[in-house]
Design a protein around this motif. Sequence first.
Motif, mmCIF file in Angstrom:
data_model
loop_
_atom_site.group_PDB
_atom_site.id
_atom_site.type_symbol
_atom_site.label_atom_id
_atom_site.label_comp_id
_atom_site.label_asym_id
_atom_site.label_seq_id
_atom_site.Cartn_x
_atom_site.Cartn_y
_atom_site.Cartn_z
ATOM 1 N N PHE A 107 23.044 2.117 -1.456
ATOM 2 C CA PHE A 107 21.772 1.418 -1.337
ATOM 3 C C PHE A 107 20.702 2.371 -0.831
ATOM 4 C CE2 PHE A 107 20.942 1.031 3.194
ATOM 5 C CZ PHE A 107 22.182 1.244 3.761
ATOM 6 N N ASN A 108 19.474 2.030 -1.137
ATOM 7 C CA ASN A 108 18.307 2.714 -0.607
ATOM 8 C C ASN A 108 17.237 1.646 -0.436
ATOM 9 O OD1 ASN A 108 15.554 4.176 -0.901
ATOM 10 N ND2 ASN A 108 17.010 5.803 -0.451
ATOM 11 N N SER A 109 16.884 1.351 0.800
ATOM 12 C CA SER A 109 16.007 0.214 1.090
ATOM 13 C C SER A 109 14.778 0.630 1.863
ATOM 14 C CB SER A 109 16.780 -0.848 1.884
ATOM 15 O OG SER A 109 17.868 -1.354 1.139
ATOM 16 N N TRP A 110 13.710 -0.159 1.656
ATOM 17 C CA TRP A 110 12.448 0.066 2.345
ATOM 18 C C TRP A 110 12.103 -1.118 3.225
ATOM 19 C CZ3 TRP A 110 9.648 4.560 1.988
ATOM 20 C CH2 TRP A 110 10.008 5.453 0.976
ATOM 21 N N GLY A 111 11.464 -0.824 4.358
ATOM 22 C CA GLY A 111 10.926 -1.882 5.191
ATOM 23 C C GLY A 111 9.650 -2.444 4.596
ATOM 24 N N GLN A 112 9.123 -3.471 5.244
ATOM 25 C CA GLN A 112 7.936 -4.155 4.726
ATOM 26 C C GLN A 112 6.648 -3.397 5.046
ATOM 27 O OE1 GLN A 112 9.443 -4.901 7.539
ATOM 28 N NE2 GLN A 112 7.936 -5.577 9.069
ATOM 29 N N GLY A 113 6.722 -2.437 5.922
ATOM 30 C CA GLY A 113 5.547 -1.662 6.298
ATOM 31 C C GLY A 113 4.879 -2.229 7.537
ATOM 32 N N THR A 114 4.366 -1.334 8.361
ATOM 33 C CA THR A 114 3.622 -1.741 9.550
ATOM 34 C C THR A 114 2.358 -0.881 9.649
ATOM 35 O OG1 THR A 114 3.776 -2.132 11.945
ATOM 36 C CG2 THR A 114 4.921 -0.197 11.099
ATOM 37 N N GLN A 115 1.249 -1.531 9.911
ATOM 38 C CA GLN A 115 -0.036 -0.843 9.931
ATOM 39 C C GLN A 115 -0.239 -0.116 11.254
ATOM 40 O OE1 GLN A 115 -2.625 -0.709 7.463
ATOM 41 N NE2 GLN A 115 -3.446 0.830 8.876
ATOM 42 N N VAL A 116 -0.620 1.138 11.146
ATOM 43 C CA VAL A 116 -1.030 1.934 12.306
ATOM 44 C C VAL A 116 -2.476 2.352 12.079
ATOM 45 C CG1 VAL A 116 -0.703 4.087 13.567
ATOM 46 C CG2 VAL A 116 1.286 2.746 12.840
ATOM 47 N N THR A 117 -3.337 1.979 13.009
ATOM 48 C CA THR A 117 -4.751 2.325 12.920
ATOM 49 C C THR A 117 -5.154 3.082 14.171
ATOM 50 O OG1 THR A 117 -5.213 0.337 11.606
ATOM 51 C CG2 THR A 117 -7.098 1.440 12.626
ATOM 52 N N VAL A 118 -5.686 4.271 13.960
ATOM 53 C CA VAL A 118 -6.131 5.105 15.075
ATOM 54 C C VAL A 118 -7.654 5.202 14.998
ATOM 55 C CG1 VAL A 118 -5.899 7.304 16.269
ATOM 56 C CG2 VAL A 118 -3.997 6.414 14.892
ATOM 57 N N SER A 119 -8.307 4.568 15.957
ATOM 58 C CA SER A 119 -9.765 4.498 15.918
ATOM 59 C C SER A 119 -10.309 4.220 17.308
ATOM 60 C CB SER A 119 -10.214 3.394 14.959
ATOM 61 O OG SER A 119 -11.620 3.238 14.994
ATOM 62 N N SER A 120 -11.474 4.742 17.573
ATOM 63 C CA SER A 120 -12.144 4.458 18.834
ATOM 64 C C SER A 120 -13.106 3.293 18.672
ATOM 65 C CB SER A 120 -12.876 5.702 19.338
ATOM 66 O OG SER A 120 -13.775 6.175 18.350
#
Length: 120
Positions: A107-120
């Motif tokens: 198997f080779n599986s992917w997660g659903q994704g998580t947003q990372v936002t770097v901003s001031s």
Amino acid sequence: QVQLVESGGGLVQPGGSLRLSCAVSGSINTINAMGWYRQAPGRQRELVAAFSSAGTTNYADSVKGRFTISRDNAKNTVFLQMNSLKPEDTAVYYCNVGGVRRFGIPFNSWGQGTQVTVSS
């Protein structure tokens, strides 16, 4: 079926830190590779950090010295510690896991994704 559940994304100021987690569940015999990828708007998905089947780690040049990948084999969980975050680290981060399921099915599986936002 193999499920990957990611957590830990969010909004952080430049210079800040985040820790991503990816928990793997399902009928798994062995996990050979675990890693993190990211995809920014308008760009292709790229490798961030990964464990190979040989147990070595690979990092994108852009994150070396700032990000650390680790794993808890007992819990089938992989982590990504991200320090000194920069605005260019903003992306959706995906966990990827490869291995062998019950009855020898790869198997080779992917997660659903998580947003990372770097901003001031």
